[in-house]
Design a protein around this motif. Structure first.
Motif, PDB file in Angstrom:
ATOM      1  N   ILE A   1       0.837  -1.208   0.000  1.00  0.00           N
ATOM      2  CA  ILE A   1       0.000   0.000   0.000  1.00  0.00           C
ATOM      3  C   ILE A   1       0.867   1.251   0.000  1.00  0.00           C
ATOM      4  O   ILE A   1       0.599   2.226  -0.720  1.00  0.00           O
ATOM      5  CB  ILE A   1      -0.940  -0.003   1.221  1.00  0.00           C
ATOM      6  CG1 ILE A   1      -1.977  -1.114   1.084  1.00  0.00           C
ATOM      7  CG2 ILE A   1      -1.627   1.349   1.366  1.00  0.00           C
ATOM      8  CD1 ILE A   1      -2.901  -0.955  -0.089  1.00  0.00           C
ATOM      9  N   THR A   2       1.955   1.244   0.782  1.00  0.00           N
ATOM     10  CA  THR A   2       2.841   2.403   0.847  1.00  0.00           C
ATOM     11  C   THR A   2       3.517   2.659  -0.493  1.00  0.00           C
ATOM     12  O   THR A   2       3.593   3.811  -0.954  1.00  0.00           O
ATOM     13  CB  THR A   2       3.900   2.200   1.943  1.00  0.00           C
ATOM     14  OG1 THR A   2       3.252   1.982   3.203  1.00  0.00           O
ATOM     15  CG2 THR A   2       4.813   3.400   2.044  1.00  0.00           C
TER      16      THR A   2
ATOM     17  N   PHE B   1       2.513   1.762  -3.541  1.00  0.00           N
ATOM     18  CA  PHE B   1       1.546   2.241  -4.534  1.00  0.00           C
ATOM     19  C   PHE B   1       1.142   3.686  -4.244  1.00  0.00           C
ATOM     20  O   PHE B   1       0.976   4.493  -5.169  1.00  0.00           O
ATOM     21  CB  PHE B   1       0.315   1.337  -4.546  1.00  0.00           C
ATOM     22  CG  PHE B   1       0.453   0.154  -5.466  1.00  0.00           C
ATOM     23  CD1 PHE B   1       0.073   0.246  -6.788  1.00  0.00           C
ATOM     24  CD2 PHE B   1       0.981  -1.036  -5.013  1.00  0.00           C
ATOM     25  CE1 PHE B   1       0.207  -0.830  -7.651  1.00  0.00           C
ATOM     26  CE2 PHE B   1       1.119  -2.124  -5.864  1.00  0.00           C
ATOM     27  CZ  PHE B   1       0.736  -2.031  -7.191  1.00  0.00           C
ATOM     28  N   THR B   2       0.987   4.018  -2.972  1.00  0.00           N
ATOM     29  CA  THR B   2       0.618   5.388  -2.617  1.00  0.00           C
ATOM     30  C   THR B   2       1.711   6.364  -3.023  1.00  0.00           C
ATOM     31  O   THR B   2       1.445   7.431  -3.587  1.00  0.00           O
ATOM     32  CB  THR B   2       0.353   5.491  -1.111  1.00  0.00           C
ATOM     33  OG1 THR B   2      -0.696   4.584  -0.753  1.00  0.00           O
ATOM     34  CG2 THR B   2      -0.062   6.902  -0.732  1.00  0.00           C
ATOM     35  N   VAL B   3       2.955   6.008  -2.742  1.00  0.00           N
ATOM     36  CA  VAL B   3       4.078   6.873  -3.103  1.00  0.00           C
ATOM     37  C   VAL B   3       4.163   7.032  -4.620  1.00  0.00           C
ATOM     38  O   VAL B   3       4.374   8.135  -5.140  1.00  0.00           O
ATOM     39  CB  VAL B   3       5.386   6.302  -2.531  1.00  0.00           C
ATOM     40  CG1 VAL B   3       6.593   7.034  -3.118  1.00  0.00           C
ATOM     41  CG2 VAL B   3       5.394   6.408  -1.016  1.00  0.00           C
TER      42      VAL B   3
ATOM     43  N   PHE C   1       1.869   6.910  -6.890  1.00  0.00           N
ATOM     44  CA  PHE C   1       0.778   7.658  -7.506  1.00  0.00           C
ATOM     45  C   PHE C   1       0.631   9.065  -6.937  1.00  0.00           C
ATOM     46  O   PHE C   1       0.284   9.997  -7.668  1.00  0.00           O
ATOM     47  CB  PHE C   1      -0.541   6.897  -7.341  1.00  0.00           C
ATOM     48  CG  PHE C   1      -0.669   5.706  -8.242  1.00  0.00           C
ATOM     49  CD1 PHE C   1      -1.032   5.864  -9.567  1.00  0.00           C
ATOM     50  CD2 PHE C   1      -0.409   4.437  -7.769  1.00  0.00           C
ATOM     51  CE1 PHE C   1      -1.141   4.760 -10.407  1.00  0.00           C
ATOM     52  CE2 PHE C   1      -0.513   3.328  -8.602  1.00  0.00           C
ATOM     53  CZ  PHE C   1      -0.879   3.489  -9.928  1.00  0.00           C
ATOM     54  N   VAL C   2       0.863   9.228  -5.648  1.00  0.00           N
ATOM     55  CA  VAL C   2       0.582  10.508  -5.004  1.00  0.00           C
ATOM     56  C   VAL C   2       1.757  11.477  -5.127  1.00  0.00           C
ATOM     57  O   VAL C   2       1.548  12.679  -5.331  1.00  0.00           O
ATOM     58  CB  VAL C   2       0.203  10.291  -3.524  1.00  0.00           C
ATOM     59  CG1 VAL C   2       0.064  11.615  -2.794  1.00  0.00           C
ATOM     60  CG2 VAL C   2      -1.083   9.499  -3.429  1.00  0.00           C
TER      61      VAL C   2
END
Length: 293
Positions: free
Chosen positions: A31-32, A34-36, A38-39
């Motif tokens: 999750i971390t 993928f978040t990094v 994309f965000v």
């Protein structure tokens, strides 16, 4: 007979403390990452627009701007006359959406419920076009647009040059057909017994039941038209009618980098907001029709 569900970590291992710890560590790591992925680019673009051009050119780069403010956004809006290009893009996206629904819904309904002769072959040929790279279709599509067969009309610098090719979207037709396949045939037979024709049946029976998938196809159509670059660049040569993506590329050589980033942020806002609002409909529409119950 009981069926055993296979997972990455077995139920036996999940009962142990070490298995649960490993599961949550892997889950948090994925999750971390993928978040990094994309965000962070979006965050960098938003914050970069607030920096001055010299600050953006620093090495090493600064994480946060020296002063927060929306001045670059208002300046970019006026400098590049983004209101005009927003209007052009809205017209292009709205027209593409309406024409796609007008073509794709009847086509999918015919393939699913009317079952024409050679329908399977037609669907197979349509799906085969998905295997072709988009670049391979540019030249024949452009030649067709410059001299439309039969009517022999040149559609360059016309919104129809984008609307008409967008209607031939095999993926959207397949999504609609798969959903229509799940509608019970008994409902359509009952409508025909009552005297309803094929068009009336589609309009009054099929479409009201198909709102989830129509919402998904609508979102896909609007997003594709909004973000498309190569095709509008080829067919919209008049700067006065160009879309946002083409206009931003044209302004890039003569625009400060912070204003360009601000323009990119402003151009991205409508689609990001649309996704946040309709994400539930997107997921529901993509899974509706995948299961028979």
């Amino acid at each position: 007979m009981t069926t055993v569900e296979r997972t990455l970590i077995s139920p036996w291992a999940m009962k142990k403390r070490r298995g649960k710890l490993l599961y949550w560590l892997v889950f948090a790591l994925v999750i971390t990452l993928f978040t990094v992925a994309f965000v962070v680019p979006l965050l960098w673009m938003v914050l970069g627009a607030m920096k001055t051009a010299p600050e953006l050119a620093r090495n090493p780069p600064t994480l946060l701007p020296e002063s927060f403010g929306a001045g670059a956004y208002t300046e970019a809006w006026e400098f590049m006359d983004l209101a005009k290009y927003f209007t052009n893009t809205v017209i292009i996206a709205a027209g593409a959406w309406l024409i796609q629904l007008a073509v794709q819904v009847p086509a999918a309904y015919a393939l699913s419920k009317l079952r024409p002769a050679l329908g399977r072959w037609i669907l197979a040929l349509m799906l085969a076009t998905l295997m072709l790279p988009a670049s391979a279709l540019l030249v024949p599509t452009y030649l067709a647009i410059t001299e439309v067969p039969i009517v022999e009309v040149n559609l360059v610098n016309s919104p129809a040059a984008i609307w008409l090719p967008a209607a031939a979207n095999a993926f959207n037709i397949y999504l609609l057909k798969r959903f229509f396949d799940q509608i019970p045939t008994e409902l359509l037979d009952a409508a025909r017994i009552d005297g309803a024709g094929s068009v009336t049946t589609m309009w009054r029976i099929v479409l009201p039941l198909s709102r989830p998938i129509i919402a998904v196809v609508s979102i896909f159509s609007i997003v594709a038209a909004w973000k498309d670059f190569i095709w509008p660049l080829l067919v919209l040569q008049d700067p006065e009618i160009q879309t946002l993506s083409v206009a931003l590329q044209r302004f890039e050589p003569d625009t400060p980098i912070n204003l360009m980033l601000a323009g990119l942020v402003l151009a991205s806002i409508p689609m990001v907001v649309a996704f946040l609002i309709f994400q539930r409909q997107i997921l529901a529409g993509l899974t509706a029709g995948s299961l028979k119950g």
